[in-house]
Design a protein around this motif. Structure first.
Motif, PDB file in Angstrom:
ATOM      1  N   TYR A   2      -1.609  22.783   2.306  1.00  0.00           N
ATOM      2  CA  TYR A   2      -1.854  22.328   0.930  1.00  0.00           C
ATOM      3  C   TYR A   2      -1.610  20.829   0.858  1.00  0.00           C
ATOM      4  CZ  TYR A   2      -1.858  22.077  -4.152  1.00  0.00           C
ATOM      5  OH  TYR A   2      -2.165  21.764  -5.448  1.00  0.00           O
ATOM      6  N   GLY A   3      -2.617  20.081   0.401  1.00  0.00           N
ATOM      7  CA  GLY A   3      -2.435  18.642   0.290  1.00  0.00           C
ATOM      8  C   GLY A   3      -3.749  17.915   0.148  1.00  0.00           C
ATOM      9  N   ARG A  24       3.812  19.728  -2.785  1.00  0.00           N
ATOM     10  CA  ARG A  24       4.257  21.073  -3.154  1.00  0.00           C
ATOM     11  C   ARG A  24       3.081  21.867  -3.696  1.00  0.00           C
ATOM     12  NH1 ARG A  24       9.489  22.180  -4.331  1.00  0.00           N
ATOM     13  NH2 ARG A  24       9.823  20.022  -4.989  1.00  0.00           N
ATOM     14  N   ALA A  25       2.870  23.048  -3.153  1.00  0.00           N
ATOM     15  CA  ALA A  25       1.727  23.872  -3.528  1.00  0.00           C
ATOM     16  C   ALA A  25       1.711  24.140  -5.026  1.00  0.00           C
ATOM     17  CB  ALA A  25       1.750  25.186  -2.759  1.00  0.00           C
ATOM     18  N   GLY A  26       0.549  23.948  -5.642  1.00  0.00           N
ATOM     19  CA  GLY A  26       0.390  24.142  -7.070  1.00  0.00           C
ATOM     20  C   GLY A  26       0.464  22.861  -7.874  1.00  0.00           C
ATOM     21  N   GLU A  27       1.033  21.807  -7.287  1.00  0.00           N
ATOM     22  CA  GLU A  27       1.100  20.517  -7.977  1.00  0.00           C
ATOM     23  C   GLU A  27      -0.125  19.671  -7.617  1.00  0.00           C
ATOM     24  OE1 GLU A  27       4.822  18.694  -7.010  1.00  0.00           O
ATOM     25  OE2 GLU A  27       6.004  20.230  -8.042  1.00  0.00           O
ATOM     26  N   TRP A  28      -0.432  18.703  -8.468  1.00  0.00           N
ATOM     27  CA  TRP A  28      -1.583  17.846  -8.237  1.00  0.00           C
ATOM     28  C   TRP A  28      -1.393  17.072  -6.929  1.00  0.00           C
ATOM     29  CZ3 TRP A  28      -6.393  17.480  -9.138  1.00  0.00           C
ATOM     30  CH2 TRP A  28      -7.079  16.272  -8.962  1.00  0.00           C
ATOM     31  N   GLY A  59      -0.997  10.798  -5.530  1.00  0.00           N
ATOM     32  CA  GLY A  59       0.154   9.958  -5.816  1.00  0.00           C
ATOM     33  C   GLY A  59       1.145   9.973  -4.669  1.00  0.00           C
ATOM     34  N   GLU A  60       2.352   9.540  -4.983  1.00  0.00           N
ATOM     35  CA  GLU A  60       3.379   9.434  -3.951  1.00  0.00           C
ATOM     36  C   GLU A  60       3.740  10.815  -3.410  1.00  0.00           C
ATOM     37  OE1 GLU A  60       7.919   7.655  -3.390  1.00  0.00           O
ATOM     38  OE2 GLU A  60       6.793   7.349  -5.265  1.00  0.00           O
ATOM     39  N   VAL A  61       3.828  10.925  -2.106  1.00  0.00           N
ATOM     40  CA  VAL A  61       4.183  12.193  -1.472  1.00  0.00           C
ATOM     41  C   VAL A  61       5.676  12.433  -1.640  1.00  0.00           C
ATOM     42  CG1 VAL A  61       4.276  13.458   0.697  1.00  0.00           C
ATOM     43  CG2 VAL A  61       2.310  11.994   0.182  1.00  0.00           C
ATOM     44  N   GLY A  62       6.024  13.601  -2.157  1.00  0.00           N
ATOM     45  CA  GLY A  62       7.424  13.962  -2.341  1.00  0.00           C
ATOM     46  C   GLY A  62       7.781  15.178  -1.515  1.00  0.00           C
ATOM     47  N   GLU A  63       8.865  15.834  -1.893  1.00  0.00           N
ATOM     48  CA  GLU A  63       9.301  17.026  -1.174  1.00  0.00           C
ATOM     49  C   GLU A  63       8.362  18.181  -1.477  1.00  0.00           C
ATOM     50  OE1 GLU A  63      10.388  18.894   1.378  1.00  0.00           O
ATOM     51  OE2 GLU A  63      12.004  17.425   1.242  1.00  0.00           O
ATOM     52  N   ALA A  64       7.908  18.860  -0.432  1.00  0.00           N
ATOM     53  CA  ALA A  64       6.879  19.892  -0.600  1.00  0.00           C
ATOM     54  C   ALA A  64       7.429  21.306  -0.547  1.00  0.00           C
ATOM     55  CB  ALA A  64       5.808  19.728   0.484  1.00  0.00           C
ATOM     56  N   HIS A  65       8.725  21.478  -0.326  1.00  0.00           N
ATOM     57  CA  HIS A  65       9.216  22.832  -0.072  1.00  0.00           C
ATOM     58  C   HIS A  65       9.672  23.538  -1.353  1.00  0.00           C
ATOM     59  CE1 HIS A  65      13.224  20.921  -0.280  1.00  0.00           C
ATOM     60  NE2 HIS A  65      13.641  22.122  -0.620  1.00  0.00           N
ATOM     61  N   PHE A  66       9.776  24.865  -1.255  1.00  0.00           N
ATOM     62  CA  PHE A  66      10.395  25.717  -2.270  1.00  0.00           C
ATOM     63  C   PHE A  66      11.719  26.214  -1.687  1.00  0.00           C
ATOM     64  CE2 PHE A  66       5.836  26.036  -3.027  1.00  0.00           C
ATOM     65  CZ  PHE A  66       5.737  25.911  -4.402  1.00  0.00           C
ATOM     66  N   ALA A  67      12.779  26.203  -2.487  1.00  0.00           N
ATOM     67  CA  ALA A  67      14.094  26.631  -2.024  1.00  0.00           C
ATOM     68  C   ALA A  67      14.331  28.094  -2.377  1.00  0.00           C
ATOM     69  CB  ALA A  67      15.184  25.766  -2.636  1.00  0.00           C
TER      70      ALA A  67
END
Length: 218
Positions: A94-95, A106-110, A113-121
């Motif tokens: 996803y990206g 992060r899956a489901g987000e647009w 823009g700036e790449v952030g943390e992609a994980h789910f905890a």
């Protein structure tokens, strides 16, 4: 009585959980229902891949108190044959595809823009004593050491599968906790397909035994 939905991609993984117990039903998916230590469990065989996993989680997770996954995975930078508590999940496919790279979000987000943390905890570990891991999920079976190494470098992932990241996304959408335990069948290289089939039943039971311990702790 708490309600727990346990998802497993394959029949071998589902049947390894509380073997021989429960009542089987069919609601579009093979489901086995049973009561264990004050919990109402639904063990659903969801099928391979993110779509199957998300569909089953969405259909049957709405009235569950916890979404839980059990089964098998490949090792990217982890010990073969071990069962792991999946503390974090990320969807590696996803990206945004750019001329010189693939940016993951992060899956489901647009995906811009700036790449952030992609994980789910996941939910906090109740004390199983298993090693913790970050799993990378995607709709491809990884049998290439170069791709595996890229997932380690780019995502800090130690395990790979095709479902947990999708279950985590559904849980986040539903506002519910999730957890997963998976055991390693292969090392995401040229021999992975052979090793997966050879080790499937053993690894499925290894994960299932830890899930059974988890249920007893909740």
């Amino acid at each position: 009585m708490s309600r727990i939905l346990i998802l497993a991609a394959l029949p071998e993984e589902a049947d390894a959980l509380f073997p021989g117990e429960g009542v089987r039903t069919a609601d579009g998916f093979a489901i086995r229902r049973l009561a264990v230590r004050g919990h109402a469990l639904a063990v659903a065989t969801c099928g391979l891949g993110k779509v199957h996993a998300a569909l089953a989680a969405g259909l049957f997770g709405g009235d569950a108190d916890l979404l839980l996954m059990s089964g098998t995975c490949g090792a990217l930078d982890a010990e073969a044959g071990r069962a792991y508590w999946l503390a974090e999940a990320v969807q590696h496919d996803y990206g945004t595809v750019r001329p010189d790279r693939f940016d993951r979000y992060r899956a489901g987000e647009w995906p811009a823009g700036e790449v952030g943390e992609a994980h789910f905890a996941a939910m906090p570990d109740p004390g199983l004593g298993l090693p913790h891991a970050r799993i990378a999920s995607g709709d491809s079976f990884i049998a290439c050491p170069d791709v595996a190494a890229g997932l380690v470098r780019g995502l800090g992932a130690t395990l790979v599968d095709m479902e947990v990241g999708a279950v985590a996304q559904v849980a986040a959408r539903l506002g519910k906790p999730w957890a997963a335990v998976k055991a390693v069948t292969d090392t995401a290289d040229e021999g992975s397909s052979r090793d997966f089939h050879a080790n499937l039943v053993r690894a499925a039971r290894a994960a299932a035994m830890e899930v059974e311990r988890l249920i007893a702790m909740l």
